[in-house]
Design an enzyme around this catalytic site. Sequence first.
Site, PDB file in Angstrom:
ATOM      1  N   ARG A   1      31.605  63.871  10.309  1.00  0.00           N
ATOM      2  CA  ARG A   1      31.101  63.662   8.951  1.00  0.00           C
ATOM      3  C   ARG A   1      30.874  62.174   8.716  1.00  0.00           C
ATOM      4  O   ARG A   1      31.692  61.498   8.088  1.00  0.00           O
ATOM      5  CB  ARG A   1      32.088  64.230   7.937  1.00  0.00           C
ATOM      6  CG  ARG A   1      32.330  65.728   8.118  1.00  0.00           C
ATOM      7  CD  ARG A   1      33.483  66.203   7.258  1.00  0.00           C
ATOM      8  NE  ARG A   1      33.741  67.633   7.472  1.00  0.00           N
ATOM      9  CZ  ARG A   1      34.770  68.297   6.928  1.00  0.00           C
ATOM     10  NH1 ARG A   1      35.636  67.655   6.161  1.00  0.00           N
ATOM     11  NH2 ARG A   1      34.929  69.577   7.169  1.00  0.00           N
TER      12      ARG A   1
ATOM     13  N   ARG B   1      35.593  51.655  11.227  1.00  0.00           N
ATOM     14  CA  ARG B   1      35.261  50.532  10.340  1.00  0.00           C
ATOM     15  C   ARG B   1      36.500  49.695  10.023  1.00  0.00           C
ATOM     16  O   ARG B   1      36.412  48.462   9.899  1.00  0.00           O
ATOM     17  CB  ARG B   1      34.615  51.057   9.057  1.00  0.00           C
ATOM     18  CG  ARG B   1      33.221  51.636   9.291  1.00  0.00           C
ATOM     19  CD  ARG B   1      32.718  52.411   8.089  1.00  0.00           C
ATOM     20  NE  ARG B   1      32.661  51.572   6.905  1.00  0.00           N
ATOM     21  CZ  ARG B   1      32.502  52.045   5.663  1.00  0.00           C
ATOM     22  NH1 ARG B   1      32.369  53.355   5.470  1.00  0.00           N
ATOM     23  NH2 ARG B   1      32.456  51.228   4.648  1.00  0.00           N
TER      24      ARG B   1
ATOM     25  N   TYR C   1      31.541  55.662  19.231  1.00  0.00           N
ATOM     26  CA  TYR C   1      30.875  54.907  18.175  1.00  0.00           C
ATOM     27  C   TYR C   1      30.637  53.479  18.659  1.00  0.00           C
ATOM     28  O   TYR C   1      31.379  52.952  19.498  1.00  0.00           O
ATOM     29  CB  TYR C   1      31.747  54.830  16.916  1.00  0.00           C
ATOM     30  CG  TYR C   1      31.789  56.075  16.071  1.00  0.00           C
ATOM     31  CD1 TYR C   1      30.892  56.250  15.016  1.00  0.00           C
ATOM     32  CD2 TYR C   1      32.735  57.067  16.307  1.00  0.00           C
ATOM     33  CE1 TYR C   1      30.948  57.385  14.221  1.00  0.00           C
ATOM     34  CE2 TYR C   1      32.793  58.208  15.518  1.00  0.00           C
ATOM     35  CZ  TYR C   1      31.899  58.351  14.477  1.00  0.00           C
ATOM     36  OH  TYR C   1      31.948  59.482  13.701  1.00  0.00           O
TER      37      TYR C   1
ATOM     38  N   ASP D   1      29.860  58.706   7.240  1.00  0.00           N
ATOM     39  CA  ASP D   1      29.855  58.267   5.844  1.00  0.00           C
ATOM     40  C   ASP D   1      28.479  57.784   5.401  1.00  0.00           C
ATOM     41  O   ASP D   1      27.586  57.560   6.223  1.00  0.00           O
ATOM     42  CB  ASP D   1      30.859  57.125   5.652  1.00  0.00           C
ATOM     43  CG  ASP D   1      32.289  57.562   5.855  1.00  0.00           C
ATOM     44  OD1 ASP D   1      32.614  58.719   5.527  1.00  0.00           O
ATOM     45  OD2 ASP D   1      33.090  56.747   6.352  1.00  0.00           O
TER      46      ASP D   1
END
Length: 271
Positions: free
Chosen positions: A52, A204, A112, A54
């Site tokens: 999911r 992040r 990522y 952001d």
Amino acid sequence: MPRLRLTLAYDGTQFAGWQLQAPGGGRTVQGCLEEALERLCGAPVRVHGAGRTDSGVHAMAQVAHCDVPEHRAAIPWQRALNALLPDDVSVVDAAPVADDFHARFSATGKIYRYTLWIAPGHILPWRRAYVWDVGRYCPLDVAAMDACAALFVGFHDFAAFQNAGSAVRTTARQVHAVCRIPSASPGEMVWEFRAEGFLKQMVRNLTGALVAVGSGKVSPEDIRSVLTSGQRRLAPGTAPARGLCLVAVEYGNDGRGRKRHLLHQLAAGQG
């Protein structure tokens, strides 16, 4: 009903994330994809994504699955969906898959990448939506950043690097790698994160810690203490969404592995 595996690329700038929102909550990747599928199938189709992402986060290879009516199974899905989808999302692959495949629970890992803009004094305008401009902190202490990155590798409780808003059974995660990789631009620094799964905004938050260390605000030992503490309030701030991109979802040799990983990830509340 036949099951499809879809691989998607999207520019997250104008999306309120992957997941469907309440009415008025904003445009989402899942919403755009389900609208296109409904037009092609003549009935609502629910799509399940591997992660999911952001609001503002990009993807090169998000994976999703859906079940489609038997009488529509022969549609050339990639071409048909791309004809209906907006310009900022694209299906890069569409293929039938076994009915026990699950985009999220069959996944064995995710990759990522986070891109930092490190050239002081300017930023190329066409890169602004895809990087975090940290030029004001440069030159960064790369050796200290590498030392900090090494702290995150392995099996740890990452409670201090999870933002609020996600109910999980455990905040422990196995991280395989956090490392710098070559960049196509001398003005950029790219960090790659590989793990079995990540907590909400974990990448992040780890990036925020790396930049805090590189800029001399905190030391690697400070971050070690934060990691051990489990306290989010002690950690550096969250890096902006725009620099983050989901580049791969891994499924093992056979692309399935559902039973083992479903049980493992349900127990872990893994995303």
